[in-house]
Design a protein around this motif. Sequence first.
Motif: not given
Length: 160
Positions: A139, A117-118, A6, A135, A131-132, A120-124
């Motif tokens: 995307s 993307i993966e 992440p 992404l 963030r939106e 970033i999505e795995a990061s908290d």
Amino acid sequence: MSLTQPVVSDHQLARLLQIGIVLEEVVEARSAKHAEETSGEHDQAILDLLEHAELESAEHRRQLEELIDDLEADTVPFEEIEMLVEAQYEADKDFDGVLYDQLCNEETAYKFYDDLIEAIEASDVTFTIDRERLLDVLSEIREDEAEGVEDVTDLMEDHQ
């Protein structure tokens, strides 16, 4: 800095986005070089594909630079990348070489954005950038790269 884990900070995100800019700069420079050196040698569909790739890469760079501006990080000047490509990359004038190179560029960019993307999505982590929005932009770029792979593949099949 790896995309198998992440993304953990704004700094790491900025560096990864800068890698994306470098990828886009290389694609842009290679497409321009191929188009310049092969004009008149190949049909218009190939030249159109190269021109589209060059313009699309420039737009992707602009989008990535906007994201980085929100993170207040510096980017690598395009001129430096263009000179590096010119000095170290000799465009292959062979029909297949041009299209295979373009296919490799599109696939590499797609894989990079898919992995980013993966990660970033795995990061908290809460980034200073929305963030939106981040992404969404990534995307959209990844989708453009997927379409680029399809376009090159279709063109290669049409010329067999």
